[in-house]
Write a protein that holds these residues in place. Structure first.
Motif, PDB file in Angstrom:
ATOM      1  N   UNK A   1     -10.432  -5.415  -3.533  1.00 44.85           N
ATOM      2  CA  UNK A   1     -10.040  -3.594  -3.239  1.00 44.85           C
ATOM      3  C   UNK A   1      -9.839  -3.140  -1.776  1.00 44.85           C
ATOM      4  N   UNK A   2     -10.236  -4.319  -0.817  1.00 44.87           N
ATOM      5  CA  UNK A   2     -10.003  -3.490   0.611  1.00 44.87           C
ATOM      6  C   UNK A   2      -8.100  -3.712   0.804  1.00 44.87           C
ATOM      7  N   UNK A   3      -8.058  -5.122   0.374  1.00 43.28           N
ATOM      8  CA  UNK A   3      -6.463  -4.996   0.366  1.00 43.28           C
ATOM      9  C   UNK A   3      -5.631  -4.295  -0.877  1.00 43.28           C
ATOM     10  N   UNK A   4      -6.663  -3.544  -1.961  1.00 40.12           N
ATOM     11  CA  UNK A   4      -5.972  -2.541  -2.938  1.00 40.12           C
ATOM     12  C   UNK A   4      -5.579  -1.412  -1.664  1.00 40.12           C
ATOM     13  N   UNK A   5      -7.133  -1.349  -0.760  1.00 45.69           N
ATOM     14  CA  UNK A   5      -7.225   0.708   0.079  1.00 45.69           C
ATOM     15  C   UNK A   5      -6.187  -0.351   1.726  1.00 45.69           C
ATOM     16  N   UNK A   6      -5.789  -1.470   1.303  1.00 47.65           N
ATOM     17  CA  UNK A   6      -4.935  -1.495   3.072  1.00 47.65           C
ATOM     18  C   UNK A   6      -3.087  -1.121   2.129  1.00 47.65           C
ATOM     19  N   UNK A   7      -3.110  -1.761   0.528  1.00 43.98           N
ATOM     20  CA  UNK A   7      -1.914  -1.418   0.779  1.00 43.98           C
ATOM     21  C   UNK A   7      -1.756   0.140   0.517  1.00 43.98           C
ATOM     22  N   UNK A   8      -2.650   1.099  -0.444  1.00 42.99           N
ATOM     23  CA  UNK A   8      -2.223   2.106   0.043  1.00 42.99           C
ATOM     24  C   UNK A   8      -2.030   3.131   1.051  1.00 42.99           C
ATOM     25  N   UNK A   9      -2.955   2.601   2.246  1.00 42.59           N
ATOM     26  CA  UNK A   9      -2.535   2.821   3.435  1.00 42.59           C
ATOM     27  C   UNK A   9      -1.338   2.960   3.983  1.00 42.59           C
ATOM     28  N   UNK A  10       0.055   1.391   3.761  1.00 38.49           N
ATOM     29  CA  UNK A  10       0.959   1.222   3.834  1.00 38.49           C
ATOM     30  C   UNK A  10       2.052   2.221   3.757  1.00 38.49           C
ATOM     31  N   UNK A  11       1.826   2.604   2.167  1.00 39.06           N
ATOM     32  CA  UNK A  11       2.004   3.494   1.251  1.00 39.06           C
ATOM     33  C   UNK A  11       2.465   4.498   1.980  1.00 39.06           C
ATOM     34  N   UNK A  12       1.197   5.093   2.576  1.00 38.24           N
ATOM     35  CA  UNK A  12       0.991   6.622   2.302  1.00 38.24           C
ATOM     36  C   UNK A  12       1.376   6.658   3.749  1.00 38.24           C
ATOM     37  N   UNK A  13       1.338   5.583   4.787  1.00 32.95           N
ATOM     38  CA  UNK A  13       1.622   5.557   5.580  1.00 32.95           C
ATOM     39  C   UNK A  13       3.830   5.382   5.981  1.00 32.95           C
ATOM     40  N   UNK A  14       4.073   4.923   5.450  1.00 34.09           N
ATOM     41  CA  UNK A  14       5.296   5.286   5.242  1.00 34.09           C
ATOM     42  C   UNK A  14       6.324   6.703   4.621  1.00 34.09           C
ATOM     43  N   UNK A  15       4.956   7.758   3.597  1.00 35.97           N
ATOM     44  CA  UNK A  15       5.630   8.282   3.082  1.00 35.97           C
ATOM     45  C   UNK A  15       5.460   9.257   4.174  1.00 35.97           C
ATOM     46  N   UNK A  16       4.448   9.633   4.944  1.00 36.14           N
ATOM     47  CA  UNK A  16       4.013  10.713   5.818  1.00 36.14           C
ATOM     48  C   UNK A  16       5.112  10.281   6.772  1.00 36.14           C
ATOM     49  N   UNK A  17       5.895   8.938   7.172  1.00 35.35           N
ATOM     50  CA  UNK A  17       7.047   8.356   8.407  1.00 35.35           C
ATOM     51  C   UNK A  17       8.583   9.341   8.040  1.00 35.35           C
ATOM     52  N   UNK A  18       8.414   9.168   6.375  1.00 28.14           N
ATOM     53  CA  UNK A  18       9.326   9.770   5.773  1.00 28.14           C
ATOM     54  C   UNK A  18       9.338  11.309   5.892  1.00 28.14           C
ATOM     55  N   UNK A  19       8.469  12.182   5.596  1.00 30.90           N
ATOM     56  CA  UNK A  19       7.930  13.358   5.929  1.00 30.90           C
ATOM     57  C   UNK A  19       7.937  13.420   7.016  1.00 30.90           C
ATOM     58  N   UNK A  20       7.998  13.082   8.224  1.00 32.06           N
ATOM     59  CA  UNK A  20       8.026  13.688  10.161  1.00 32.06           C
ATOM     60  C   UNK A  20       9.303  13.246  10.446  1.00 32.06           C
ATOM     61  N   UNK A  21      10.183  12.448   9.771  1.00 32.79           N
ATOM     62  CA  UNK A  21      11.578  12.790  10.042  1.00 32.79           C
ATOM     63  C   UNK A  21      12.279  13.389   9.603  1.00 32.79           C
ATOM     64  N   UNK A  22      12.019  13.357   8.656  1.00 35.55           N
ATOM     65  CA  UNK A  22      12.656  15.157   7.679  1.00 35.55           C
ATOM     66  C   UNK A  22      12.558  16.240   8.086  1.00 35.55           C
TER      67      UNK A  22
END
Length: 459
Positions: A10-31
């Motif tokens: 479950x912790x690894x799933x949470x980590x994967x979700x955090x990584x994905x969310x951060x990537x989306x946040x960076x893409x939004x910030x760049x835009x």
């Protein structure tokens, strides 16, 4: 086994979700940053269009200043910063549209875009720029900005129509020195210049530093020889009790020594024009701070000394400077409010100028931090229109904002207490108040304010 390997599913799933969310946040910030660049580029184009309507001889410089000042005042940012952002945004949007589009789509970050633009800034042909940008983007999609930098320069070199010699000759015209204030009474001095000279300067400082360290290791007090270079060194301090300074520290000390005491033989005239010039700084320090006094009732300590009204410095340095000067300017302040009352000096001088410099401390346009000693003293209500020459009608403006006041729709009015009200071209009012004095203020205890009785506390 590492902590990550010991993590639960479950912790690894949470980590994967955090990584994905951060990537989306960076893409939004760049835009969003790309969208801001687009609006800044539009503001720059608007200023140029306004200037072209009237065929102004400055080719839009004052219009750009005016627009940048409007945006800067609204955002509480220096208009110089806004004008620089407008220029950078225009260059990205108009000269590298594919890079701007990639950033807007979130495919690359603002850092990637900046690296690509900087490396290709000297490509004059639009077709070459487009081809270069396409190649650089392919690398940017898979590499970090740090790795991209070297590769982008290599790619850009393949499209250069001019030789490195010609480009270096132009780049030399941009050589400069700048100062940036940091924390804890420290500042950063930067130099932009020809690589051969700067590498040579650094190498000579390094050789000097290592020579002092080698001398020290042979039993000679090299630290004593280098101690005079350190602005924070106490003349009465026992140098032998401290560890030998590191190479980085010695390089900094030696550079300060060479700049402050050396003679620029390569630029001086036959009449020794530059040699006698000495460094000049302005320091304000509360007398209680200078004396090392403390509130007997346990209140807060007096404020530290300030350099040029903006940068705190340590009291030891302030005391040494105070002991070395030939005259002081005494700034009298209200003991409770801290407001400026008057400026006096042990030697006669221009009282009004000293009062204004002590009151304003810096340029009085919103967001500007240029020190008052580098500014012009200007009538808020023009003297030619009957404005009096007095503190209530004078203020310090840097040359940039002084000229903008006279040659743009910006208008200023001074109210009580030296407060300036600036009216922007769009009709907005921005208020600039004199900065607080670096002084001790007392808080009355028991309601007896007028005579400051015993028991008043420092604030």
């Amino acid at each position: 086994m590492t902590l990550v390997l010991d993590a639960t599913e479950s912790q690894m799933v949470m980590l994967a979700d955090l990584v994905g969310a951060l990537c989306v946040a960076e893409e939004t910030l760049a835009g969003m940053q790309a969208a801001r660049d687009g609006m800044l580029a539009m503001a720059s184009r608007l200023a140029i269009d306004i200037a072209q309507q009237t065929a102004h001889p400055d080719h839009g410089d004052m219009a750009l200043r005016t627009v940048a000042a409007e945006i800067g005042a609204a955002q509480r940012v220096s208009d110089r910063t806004i004008e620089r952002r407008m220029s950078e945004a225009s260059w990205l949007v108009e000269e590298f549209p594919s890079v701007w589009a990639a950033q807007g789509a979130g495919s690359i970050s603002a850092a990637h875009a900046r690296v690509i633009v900087e490396a290709g800034a000297h490509l004059d042909d639009p077709a070459d720029r487009a081809a270069y940008a396409a190649s650089a983007l392919e690398v940017a999609y898979v590499e970090s900005p740090n790795r991209l930098r070297r590769l982008a320069r290599r790619i850009a070199e393949a499209y250069q129509a001019r030789s490195l010699t010609d480009r270096h000759r132009d780049a030399r015209d941009k050589r400069r020195v700048w100062l940036r204030d940091l924390d804890d009474g420290m500042s950063e001095l930067g130099v932009y210049g020809p690589s051969a000279l700067l590498h040579g300067m650094y190498d000579r400082l390094s050789q000097m530093a290592h020579a002092l360290i080698d001398q020290s290791s042979r039993g000679v007090d090299a630290e004593g020889a280098a101690a005079g270079h350190d602005a924070g060194h106490d003349a009465g301090h026992d140098a032998a009790s401290d560890p030998a300074p590191a190479v980085d520290q010695l390089r900094a000390d030696l550079l300060a020594d060479l700049v402050l005491t050396g003679v620029p033989a390569g630029h001086d005239s036959a009449g020794d024009l530059l040699g006698p010039i000495q460094a000049r700084v302005e320091v304000t320090v509360p007398v209680l701070t200078l004396m090392g006094a403390a509130d007997p009732l346990g209140g807060p300590a007096p404020p530290p000394a300030e350099l040029d009204g903006s940068t705190p410095i340590d009291i030891d340095t302030a005391r040494r400077l105070a002991g070395a000067v030939s005259g002081w300017e005494r700034v009298l302040t209200h003991p409770i409010s801290g407001a400026l009352l008057a400026v006096d000096r042990y030697r006669p001088g221009d009282q009004l100028k000293r009062h204004l410099r002590a009151r304003d401390q810096r340029c009085r346009f919103p967001g500007c931090g240029i020190a008052a000693r580098k500014c012009d003293i200007d009538h808020n209500h023009a003297a030619s229109d009957g404005g009096p020459t007095c503190a209530e009608n004078l203020a310090h403006f840097c040359r940039r904002h002084h000229t903008m006041k006279h040659h743009s729709p910006w208008r200023v009015r001074q109210t009580a207490g030296g407060v300036l009200e600036w009216r922007s071209p769009t009709g907005q009012i921005y208020v600039d108040r004199p900065p607080p004095q670096n002084t001790v203020r007392f808080t009355p205890v028991g309601g007896n304010a007028p005579g400051l009785p015993p028991g008043a506390r420092l604030t």
